[in-house]
Design a protein around this motif. Structure first.
Motif, short mmCIF file in Angstrom:
data_model
loop_
_atom_site.label_atom_id
_atom_site.label_comp_id
_atom_site.label_asym_id
_atom_site.label_seq_id
_atom_site.Cartn_x
_atom_site.Cartn_y
_atom_site.Cartn_z
N PRO A 186 -89.05 19.69 -34.55
CA PRO A 186 -90.11 18.70 -34.76
C PRO A 186 -89.59 17.39 -35.34
O PRO A 186 -90.13 16.31 -35.04
CB PRO A 186 -91.06 19.40 -35.74
CG PRO A 186 -90.78 20.84 -35.58
CD PRO A 186 -89.32 20.94 -35.28
N TRP A 223 -102.71 8.13 -36.83
CA TRP A 223 -101.90 9.35 -36.72
C TRP A 223 -100.98 9.49 -37.93
O TRP A 223 -100.85 10.58 -38.50
CB TRP A 223 -101.07 9.32 -35.45
CG TRP A 223 -101.87 9.36 -34.19
CD1 TRP A 223 -102.06 8.35 -33.31
CD2 TRP A 223 -102.60 10.48 -33.66
NE1 TRP A 223 -102.86 8.75 -32.27
CE2 TRP A 223 -103.20 10.06 -32.46
CE3 TRP A 223 -102.81 11.79 -34.09
CZ2 TRP A 223 -104.00 10.89 -31.69
CZ3 TRP A 223 -103.60 12.63 -33.32
CH2 TRP A 223 -104.18 12.19 -32.14
N TRP A 273 -96.72 22.12 -41.15
CA TRP A 273 -95.94 21.70 -39.98
C TRP A 273 -96.76 20.84 -39.01
O TRP A 273 -96.19 20.15 -38.16
CB TRP A 273 -95.34 22.91 -39.28
CG TRP A 273 -94.20 23.46 -40.10
CD1 TRP A 273 -94.27 24.41 -41.06
CD2 TRP A 273 -92.84 23.01 -40.06
NE1 TRP A 273 -93.03 24.60 -41.63
CE2 TRP A 273 -92.14 23.76 -41.03
CE3 TRP A 273 -92.16 22.07 -39.30
CZ2 TRP A 273 -90.79 23.59 -41.25
CZ3 TRP A 273 -90.80 21.89 -39.53
CH2 TRP A 273 -90.13 22.64 -40.49
N PHE A 274 -98.08 20.86 -39.15
CA PHE A 274 -98.89 19.98 -38.30
C PHE A 274 -98.72 18.51 -38.71
O PHE A 274 -99.03 17.61 -37.92
CB PHE A 274 -100.37 20.38 -38.39
CG PHE A 274 -100.69 21.62 -37.61
CD1 PHE A 274 -100.93 21.55 -36.25
CD2 PHE A 274 -100.73 22.86 -38.23
CE1 PHE A 274 -101.23 22.70 -35.52
CE2 PHE A 274 -101.02 24.01 -37.52
CZ PHE A 274 -101.27 23.93 -36.15
N VAL A 331 -96.42 17.04 -36.25
CA VAL A 331 -97.08 16.84 -34.96
C VAL A 331 -97.78 15.49 -34.96
O VAL A 331 -97.70 14.71 -33.99
CB VAL A 331 -98.08 17.98 -34.67
CG1 VAL A 331 -98.87 17.69 -33.40
CG2 VAL A 331 -97.35 19.32 -34.56
N TRP A 351 -94.09 16.53 -27.61
CA TRP A 351 -94.34 17.95 -27.31
C TRP A 351 -93.45 18.87 -28.14
O TRP A 351 -93.83 19.98 -28.47
CB TRP A 351 -94.12 18.21 -25.83
CG TRP A 351 -92.72 17.87 -25.36
CD1 TRP A 351 -92.27 16.65 -24.93
CD2 TRP A 351 -91.59 18.74 -25.33
NE1 TRP A 351 -90.93 16.70 -24.62
CE2 TRP A 351 -90.49 17.98 -24.85
CE3 TRP A 351 -91.39 20.08 -25.63
CZ2 TRP A 351 -89.21 18.52 -24.68
CZ3 TRP A 351 -90.12 20.63 -25.47
CH2 TRP A 351 -89.06 19.84 -25.00
N ALA A 359 -92.65 18.59 -31.19
CA ALA A 359 -93.14 18.76 -32.55
C ALA A 359 -94.02 19.99 -32.69
O ALA A 359 -94.14 20.56 -33.78
CB ALA A 359 -93.90 17.51 -32.99
N TRP A 360 -94.64 20.43 -31.59
CA TRP A 360 -95.50 21.62 -31.65
C TRP A 360 -94.70 22.90 -31.90
O TRP A 360 -95.28 23.92 -32.27
CB TRP A 360 -96.30 21.75 -30.35
CG TRP A 360 -97.43 20.77 -30.30
CD1 TRP A 360 -97.44 19.55 -29.69
CD2 TRP A 360 -98.71 20.92 -30.91
NE1 TRP A 360 -98.65 18.93 -29.87
CE2 TRP A 360 -99.45 19.75 -30.61
CE3 TRP A 360 -99.31 21.93 -31.66
CZ2 TRP A 360 -100.76 19.56 -31.06
CZ3 TRP A 360 -100.61 21.74 -32.11
CH2 TRP A 360 -101.31 20.57 -31.82
N SER A 361 -93.39 22.85 -31.72
CA SER A 361 -92.58 24.04 -32.00
C SER A 361 -92.66 24.43 -33.47
O SER A 361 -92.54 25.61 -33.82
CB SER A 361 -91.12 23.80 -31.61
OG SER A 361 -90.54 22.77 -32.42
N PRO A 418 -95.34 24.32 -35.94
CA PRO A 418 -96.43 25.23 -36.30
C PRO A 418 -96.43 26.51 -35.47
O PRO A 418 -96.79 27.57 -35.99
CB PRO A 418 -97.69 24.40 -36.06
CG PRO A 418 -97.28 23.26 -35.21
CD PRO A 418 -95.84 22.99 -35.52
N VAL A 419 -96.04 26.45 -34.20
CA VAL A 419 -96.05 27.65 -33.36
C VAL A 419 -95.01 28.66 -33.85
O VAL A 419 -95.31 29.84 -34.08
CB VAL A 419 -95.81 27.29 -31.88
CG1 VAL A 419 -95.59 28.56 -31.06
CG2 VAL A 419 -96.99 26.50 -31.32
N TYR A 449 -95.77 30.06 -37.39
CA TYR A 449 -96.83 31.07 -37.38
C TYR A 449 -96.28 32.41 -36.90
O TYR A 449 -96.58 33.47 -37.48
CB TYR A 449 -97.99 30.64 -36.49
CG TYR A 449 -99.12 31.65 -36.47
CD1 TYR A 449 -100.06 31.69 -37.49
CD2 TYR A 449 -99.21 32.61 -35.45
CE1 TYR A 449 -101.07 32.64 -37.50
CE2 TYR A 449 -100.21 33.56 -35.46
CZ TYR A 449 -101.15 33.57 -36.48
OH TYR A 449 -102.13 34.52 -36.48
#
Length: 260
Positions: A122, A137, A193-194, A197, A207, A209-211, A213-214, A217
């Motif tokens: 991210p 943002w 972690w969001f 994002v 895209w 950056a979504w790694s 939070p995913v 989790y």
């Protein structure tokens, strides 16, 4: 540097740091240092990618400040625990199975170095962001970061205070945020972690950056977080923790049920 060069540099430095940490735990027989080095390593990765990124100055400064402070706070908190307490129960259980087997412990420490690189993904997205002006943002990212880091710090402090009281030995912590979630520290850690994002909005690598939070989790929920922590809690707190499990949400805070 391009993102791949940044990632390779982060991984290389993390591997060296974890090798040194491995040597230390071979002497002290306390593997909790691996978490300290991971926290400082991820925070350091935020600063490093911000310094070497090709994006605009503003998102890189935000990344260095927010990611670096997050890693510093968590690393210092864990360092205090490692210095003041016996080896974490998760690692104590591994030591019963592995003994002091150098290769097994080295593999585990180097896996954590790989995770530093994984959680730096991210940061690559933010460091490549060309947006040079303040926008909604960025403001939202800062707000999420402040709320989550504050929430995690409060949860950590509440748990430390509870554990420091000898009268609470063998009991599950239900104080403060722990009344509404069995793992409020993990919840805020995941939610934090969001922030990256949001800081990556406008980046060609957004895209990626979504790694954060995913992957966080998945690790917290199914791998090294909740399963290991709860197994250890059941071993040490028994039926009291089992009642706590039945009454209190696992991760996302909500009102508890009546204990039975």
């Amino acid at each position: 540097m391009n993102p791949w060069q940044q990632l390779l540099l982060v991984w290389s430095l993390a591997a060296v740091a974890q090798a040194l940490a491995w040597r230390r735990q071979q002497r002290t027989r306390n593997a909790g240092i691996v978490d300290v080095v991971w926290s400082f390593g991820v925070g350091g990765a935020a600063v490093l990618t911000a310094a070497t990124g090709q994006g605009a100055l503003l998102p890189r400064l935000l990344l260095a400040a927010l990611g670096g402070l997050w890693g510093l706070r968590l690393g210092l908190h864990l360092l205090h625990r490692v210095r003041g307490e016996a080896e974490d129960g998760r690692y104590a259980q591994l030591r019963k199975r592995w003994g002091d087997a150098p290769l097994k412990w080295l593999t585990m420490f180097q896996f954590q170095a790989l995770l530093v690189a994984l959680f730096a993904l991210p940061f690559l997205a933010v460091a490549a962001n060309p947006v040079a002006h303040w926008n909604a943002w960025f403001m939202a990212g800062i707000a999420v970061w402040i709320a989550c880091v504050a929430g995690e710090a409060i949860a950590d402090r509440q748990l430390s205070r509870f554990r420091a009281d000898p009268a609470n030995s063998g009991k599950a912590c239900r104080a403060g945020l722990w009344r509404y979630s069995r793992h409020p520290n993990y919840f805020f850690e995941w939610l934090h972690w969001f922030a990256y994002v949001l800081l990556a909005a406008g980046s060609p690598l957004a895209w990626l950056a979504w790694s954060g939070p995913v992957v966080m989790y998945l690790f917290l929920r199914f791998l090294s977080g909740v399963p290991f922590t709860e197994a250890q809690a059941l071993r040490t707190r028994g039926e009291d923790y089992a009642r706590y499990q039945r009454s209190t949400p696992m991760l996302i805070p909500w009102f508890p049920k009546e204990e039975r």
